[in-house]
Design an enzyme around this catalytic site. Structure first.
Site, PDB file in Angstrom:
ATOM      1  N   ASP A  39       0.809  -1.220   0.000  1.00 33.21           N
ATOM      2  CA  ASP A  39       0.000   0.000   0.000  1.00 33.21           C
ATOM      3  C   ASP A  39       0.847   1.278   0.000  1.00 33.21           C
ATOM      4  O   ASP A  39       1.967   1.290   0.506  1.00 33.21           O
ATOM      5  CB  ASP A  39      -0.915  -0.017   1.234  1.00 33.21           C
ATOM      6  CG  ASP A  39      -2.044   0.983   1.112  1.00 33.21           C
ATOM      7  OD1 ASP A  39      -2.378   1.387  -0.020  1.00 33.21           O
ATOM      8  OD2 ASP A  39      -2.611   1.364   2.154  1.00 33.21           O
ATOM      9  N   HIS A  56       2.259   3.242  -8.887  1.00 31.41           N
ATOM     10  CA  HIS A  56       2.074   1.792  -9.065  1.00 31.41           C
ATOM     11  C   HIS A  56       3.280   1.186  -9.782  1.00 31.41           C
ATOM     12  O   HIS A  56       3.757   0.121  -9.437  1.00 31.41           O
ATOM     13  CB  HIS A  56       0.793   1.505  -9.846  1.00 31.41           C
ATOM     14  CG  HIS A  56      -0.452   1.944  -9.132  1.00 31.41           C
ATOM     15  ND1 HIS A  56      -0.704   1.614  -7.821  1.00 31.41           N
ATOM     16  CD2 HIS A  56      -1.516   2.690  -9.531  1.00 31.41           C
ATOM     17  CE1 HIS A  56      -1.870   2.134  -7.454  1.00 31.41           C
ATOM     18  NE2 HIS A  56      -2.379   2.801  -8.462  1.00 31.41           N
ATOM     19  N   THR A  85     -10.975  -6.935  -3.927  1.00 30.45           N
ATOM     20  CA  THR A  85     -12.322  -6.956  -4.538  1.00 30.45           C
ATOM     21  C   THR A  85     -12.953  -5.568  -4.474  1.00 30.45           C
ATOM     22  O   THR A  85     -13.894  -5.283  -5.200  1.00 30.45           O
ATOM     23  CB  THR A  85     -13.238  -7.968  -3.817  1.00 30.45           C
ATOM     24  OG1 THR A  85     -13.100  -7.806  -2.400  1.00 30.45           O
ATOM     25  CG2 THR A  85     -12.901  -9.396  -4.182  1.00 30.45           C
ATOM     26  N   LEU A 150      10.638 -20.399  -3.600  1.00 27.94           N
ATOM     27  CA  LEU A 150       9.583 -19.558  -3.029  1.00 27.94           C
ATOM     28  C   LEU A 150       8.275 -19.664  -3.822  1.00 27.94           C
ATOM     29  O   LEU A 150       8.290 -19.631  -5.047  1.00 27.94           O
ATOM     30  CB  LEU A 150      10.070 -18.096  -3.071  1.00 27.94           C
ATOM     31  CG  LEU A 150       9.061 -17.031  -2.640  1.00 27.94           C
ATOM     32  CD1 LEU A 150       8.888 -17.035  -1.125  1.00 27.94           C
ATOM     33  CD2 LEU A 150       9.491 -15.650  -3.110  1.00 27.94           C
TER      34      LEU A 150
HETATM   35  C1  IPE Z   1      -5.375  -2.621   0.176  1.00 19.45           C
HETATM   36  O1  IPE Z   1      -5.089  -1.290  -0.023  1.00 19.45           O
HETATM   37  C2  IPE Z   1      -5.343  -3.369  -1.126  1.00 19.45           C
HETATM   38  C3  IPE Z   1      -4.059  -3.457  -1.779  1.00 19.45           C
HETATM   39  C4  IPE Z   1      -2.931  -2.990  -1.356  1.00 19.45           C
HETATM   40  C5  IPE Z   1      -4.074  -4.171  -3.015  1.00 19.45           C
HETATM   41  P1  IPE Z   1      -6.240  -0.198  -0.247  1.00 19.45           P
HETATM   42  O2  IPE Z   1      -5.560   1.065  -0.496  1.00 19.45           O
HETATM   43  O3  IPE Z   1      -7.218  -0.663  -1.254  1.00 19.45           O
HETATM   44  O4  IPE Z   1      -6.963  -0.217   1.176  1.00 19.45           O
HETATM   45  P2  IPE Z   1      -7.829   0.886   1.909  1.00 19.45           P
HETATM   46  O5  IPE Z   1      -8.907   1.308   0.944  1.00 19.45           O
HETATM   47  O6  IPE Z   1      -6.928   2.016   2.243  1.00 19.45           O
HETATM   48  O7  IPE Z   1      -8.365   0.210   3.123  1.00 19.45           O
HETATM   49  C1  IPE Z   2      -1.700   0.180  -3.292  1.00 25.85           C
HETATM   50  O1  IPE Z   2      -1.470   1.549  -3.351  1.00 25.85           O
HETATM   51  C2  IPE Z   2      -1.946  -0.426  -4.633  1.00 25.85           C
HETATM   52  C3  IPE Z   2      -3.331  -0.893  -4.817  1.00 25.85           C
HETATM   53  C4  IPE Z   2      -4.315  -0.786  -3.990  1.00 25.85           C
HETATM   54  C5  IPE Z   2      -3.604  -1.503  -6.080  1.00 25.85           C
HETATM   55  P1  IPE Z   2      -2.659   2.587  -3.344  1.00 25.85           P
HETATM   56  O2  IPE Z   2      -3.047   2.872  -4.736  1.00 25.85           O
HETATM   57  O3  IPE Z   2      -3.765   2.130  -2.460  1.00 25.85           O
HETATM   58  O4  IPE Z   2      -1.938   3.839  -2.715  1.00 25.85           O
HETATM   59  P2  IPE Z   2      -2.558   4.863  -1.701  1.00 25.85           P
HETATM   60  O5  IPE Z   2      -3.062   4.086  -0.530  1.00 25.85           O
HETATM   61  O6  IPE Z   2      -3.662   5.573  -2.421  1.00 25.85           O
HETATM   62  O7  IPE Z   2      -1.431   5.762  -1.351  1.00 25.85           O
HETATM   63 MG    MG Z   3      -4.127   2.393  -0.475  1.00 29.30          MG
END
Ligand code: IPE
Ligand code: IPE
Ligand code: MG
Length: 262
Positions: A39, A56, A85, A150
């Site tokens: 995240d 990303h 999801t 792994l």
């Molecule tokens: C969790 O992160 C999902 C992934 C890292 C793939 P999100 O950014 O979607 O989670 P929330 O919305 O902050 O809880």
């Molecule tokens: C995690 O990074 C990647 C996915 C959820 C796919 P985010 O896109 O959620 O990044 P933040 O949380 O907005 O910084």
């Molecule tokens: Mg996020």
């Protein structure tokens, strides 16, 4: 010139720190299964005035680094949360960028992963992913199927609640078909119906980005997992962060509801 010297100095310091961490880590007490909520990509990019997509893309480099390190250390399973999801709620162009990035990652990395003996696996409702992503996954599974290193588990269109719902549906169907009886239902059986069937539960969960929540990840499997949280955004997550997380994990006292006699 000055920047170049500082850069070299920082790199050397990073290597020194890594060596210290590697010496401190007990190789006989490595977590068998590490789970990571990757995240913070969006915030990392926004802070630099860049589009979220570049966050990303930068996050893929962190994934590459942790896979390599886990593989070198001899960790058995690494589960990385790449798309939930709930992530379909994001703007369509961000979702399609993420899906394209997945395909690009699989195509570009599969040979390198294969040479590291990594076995690629995925958990989630894969049948709902775009066709191209499904095809790239299938090709990666096929190529790495017999690898013994792994297991890289990519959580894609994954939700802990949908995983449990799918398990309940399959168990109900097996009951209906008389392949199971009510008396067969216990925790072990439920585990066998989860996407992670046959894998140990994660011992260590890492969430970068400063948020302290599960976000629908591995709800069943995280029952006794140790959490390691860091404010560092995923694209800034380096080998040393993973080593620090493992070292902290090794210093924790895991009681599983019991008492440790001292
Ligand atoms: C969790 O992160 C999902 C992934 C890292 C793939 P999100 O950014 O979607 O989670 P929330 O919305 O902050 O809880
Ligand atoms: C995690 O990074 C990647 C996915 C959820 C796919 P985010 O896109 O959620 O990044 P933040 O949380 O907005 O910084
Ligand atoms: Mg996020």
């Amino acid at each position: 010139m000055f920047e170049k010297i500082t850069g070299l100095f920082n790199r050397q310091k990073g290597i020194d720190d890594e060596n210290k961490l590697l010496q401190a880590i007990d190789r006989n007490k490595l977590p068998n299964h590490i789970a990571i909520i990757m995240d913070g990509n969006g915030r990392w990019a926004q802070r630099r005035g860049l589009p979220r997509s570049l966050g990303h893309r930068a996050g893929v480099e962190s994934l590459r680094n942790v896979v390599k390190l886990c593989s070198e250390l001899g960790v058995k399973v690494l589960t990385c949360y790449a798309f939930s999801t709930e992530n379909w709620k994001r703007p369509e162009d961000e979702v399609s960028y993420l899906m394209d990035l997945l395909v690009e990652y699989l195509r570009k990395e599969v040979d390198e992963l294969h040479s590291q003996q990594v076995k690629i696996n995925a958990i989630g409702r894969l049948e709902e992913l775009p066709h191209q992503a499904q095809e790239a996954l299938k090709a990666a599974f096929r190529k790495t199927a017999n690898n013994t290193g792994l297991v890289l588990n990519l959580a894609l269109n994954y939700g802990g609640r949908s995983e449990i719902t799918d398990a309940v549906l399959h168990i109900a169907k097996a009951l209906d078909d008389k392949q199971l009886e009510i008396k067969d239902i216990n925790e072990k059986l439920i585990q066998q119906y989860l996407y992670t069937s046959g894998m140990p539960d994660p011992e260590l969960l890492i969430r970068p980005s400063g948020d302290a929540r599960i976000s629908n990840f591995l709800l069943w499997q995280l029952a006794y997992t140790e959490f390691w949280l860091t404010p560092v955004m995923w694209p800034d997550f380096k080998r040393n962060h993973l080593l620090q997380a493992i070292l902290d994990f090794q210093r924790r006292e895991r009681r599983f509801g019991g008492i440790i006699k001292k």
